[in-house]
Design an enzyme around this catalytic site. Structure first.
Site: not given
Ligand SMILES: *Cc1c(COP(=O)(O)O)cnc(C)c1O
Length: 428
Positions: A21, A149, A250, A279
């Site tokens: 960003y 997100y 997610d 992550k």
């Molecule tokens: C960071 C994140 C993503 C995206 O993961 P990247 O490895 O950055 O592509 C998707 N969903 C959530 C909840 C996140 O925190």
């Protein structure tokens, strides 16, 4: 090759690189890093920064861990990578078995992807292909919530908050999804049934066109760092069953202990149909993500017209990444992570909650290893970040949010340094 000076690194960076960003602003604060060890980042000028970000939720064990280094080097001596089409290997199967065993029950099949965003794309495609396969041709949209997100690729972007996300820029390119209000009941407040109204009515109204509901469990991360009530998640699971809509969860930010449970779904005792992990999966060593699904979803997809699931990244199940993910997960499971998170939570409460009294602070909230100070005005990064660095602390605020999710192994003195630096931003 000669070692570059700090100035040379910065000049080359400013000349050629993008950052997350980022604009091309030569004044944006930028710090060259020489190494990282434990919970500290070492800058090339020798300064040490206590890491309050765990490299965006990922470095849960801190940096330069012998156990994780060893997993990488041992695997490296065998093979760095082989294609996954028609070939398989021990790191992939052992990691898949481990994830299936520790994830919420019922998720038996694992798709390894390169990053969190890609695992979200995979989840979306699984849901769409599943509905197509069972002849539900009108079920082509995903239901999401405001303040969500889910990543930066086009499909993931279409599920991010329509205002704070990038919808206005990419309007005509994004699939048009359906949004309901962000869950209104917070984690620590009493539950109110009225929080569900918007979700219920959207599901009722749009069930015929909905393939899935997508949710971050309990913690809405980069869309606003909000903590919502477990009852919302539990009810969402029931409503999805009632309206024949898949539930995609997610856990890319929340997975592997961050909220005090191994997976945030456990706060509500639910299992999704499809689960995204990323992550902290590799302990912050390499990029790897996973999309898990139930046997019902997997069978549904493969019994359909296509007969196969239509996705296959070049670096799928990269052996180095799978090895370090396996080592990181074992390290976590064999550590007293629950006590560590509880201690971090306790200390964050003690040291951050009093900031609620500051006139510049709108709210302070703490859950597990996450501490959030929401300010009344957006943070000026050019002022705040250097101020934090001067105090030996690495944080990356965004918008009105000053927050920390440190490595689980952080010492209480180090954590106090972080919270003291946050406090100083709120009092200066
Ligand atoms: C960071 C994140 C993503 C995206 O993961 P990247 O490895 O950055 O592509 C998707 N969903 C959530 C909840 C996140 O925190």
């Amino acid at each position: 090759m000669k070692v570059l000076s700090s100035a040379e690194i910065l000049t080359l960076d400013r000349t050629h690189l993008w950052h997350p960003y980022s604009s091309l602003d030569p004044e944006a604060p930028l710090y060259p890093v020489a190494s990282a060890e434990g919970c500290e980042i070492v800058l090339t000028d020798g300064r040490l920064l206590v890491d309050g970000m765990a490299s965006w939720w990922s470095a849960i064990h801190g940096y330069n861990r012998p156990e994780l280094n060893q997993a990488v080097t041992q695997q490296l001596a065998k093979m760095a990578h082989v294609m996954f089409g028609g070939l398989t290997h021990e790191p992939a199967v052992r990691l898949a078995e481990t994830l299936v065993n520790i994830a919420p029950p019922g998720l038996h099949r694992v798709f390894f992807a390169d990053s969190g965003s890609v695992s979200v794309e995979v989840a979306i495609k699984m849901a769409l292909q599943y509905q197509l396969s069972r002849g539900k041709r009108s079920k082509t949209r995903i239901l999401s919530v405001r303040k969500a997100y889910h990543g930066d690729t086009l499909g993931a972007m279409s599920l991010c908050d329509p205002e704070t996300g990038m919808h206005h820029l990419f309007q005509s390119l994004l699939p048009q999804q359906i949004f309901v209000a962000a869950p209104a009941c917070t984690f620590h407040q009493p539950w109110e049934e009225s929080c569900l109204e918007d979700l219920k009515s959207a599901l009722r109204e749009h069930q015929h066109e909905l393939a899935a509901l997508m949710l971050e469990p309990i913690v809405q991360g980069a869309g606003g760092m909000r903590f919502y009530h477990p009852e919302y998640l539990r009810a969402a699971r029931e409503l999805c069953n009632e309206f024949d809509v898949l539930l995609i969860i997610d856990e890319i930010a929340t997975g592997f202990g961050r909220t005090g449970r191994l997976f945030a779904c456990e706060h509500a005792g639910i299992s999704p149909d499809i689960l995204c992990l990323g992550k902290a999966l590799t302990g912050g060593y390499m990029t790897l993500a996973a999309t898990l699904c139930t046997e019902k979803v997997a069978r549904g997809i493969c019994d359909g017209e296509a007969g196969v699931f239509m996705h296959g990244p070049t670096f799928m199940a990269n052996p180095l990444a799978c090895s370090v993910a396996l080592a990181s997960t074992q390290l976590l499971l064999h550590s007293p992570w629950q006590e560590r998170i509880a201690a971090i939570e306790q200390q964050l409460c003690t040291e951050l909650l009093p900031l609620r009294d500051s006139p510049v602070v709108a709210d302070v909230r703490v859950l597990g290893g996450i501490g959030v100070v929401e300010l009344r005005q957006p943070v000026d990064m050019k002022v705040v970040v250097p101020k934090l660095v001067d105090q030996g602390v690495w944080l990356r605020p965004f918008g009105r949010l000053l927050y920390t999710m440190p490595p689980y192994v952080i010492g209480s003195d180090q954590l106090r340094q972080i919270t003291a630096a946050m406090a100083r931003i709120c009092t200066a």
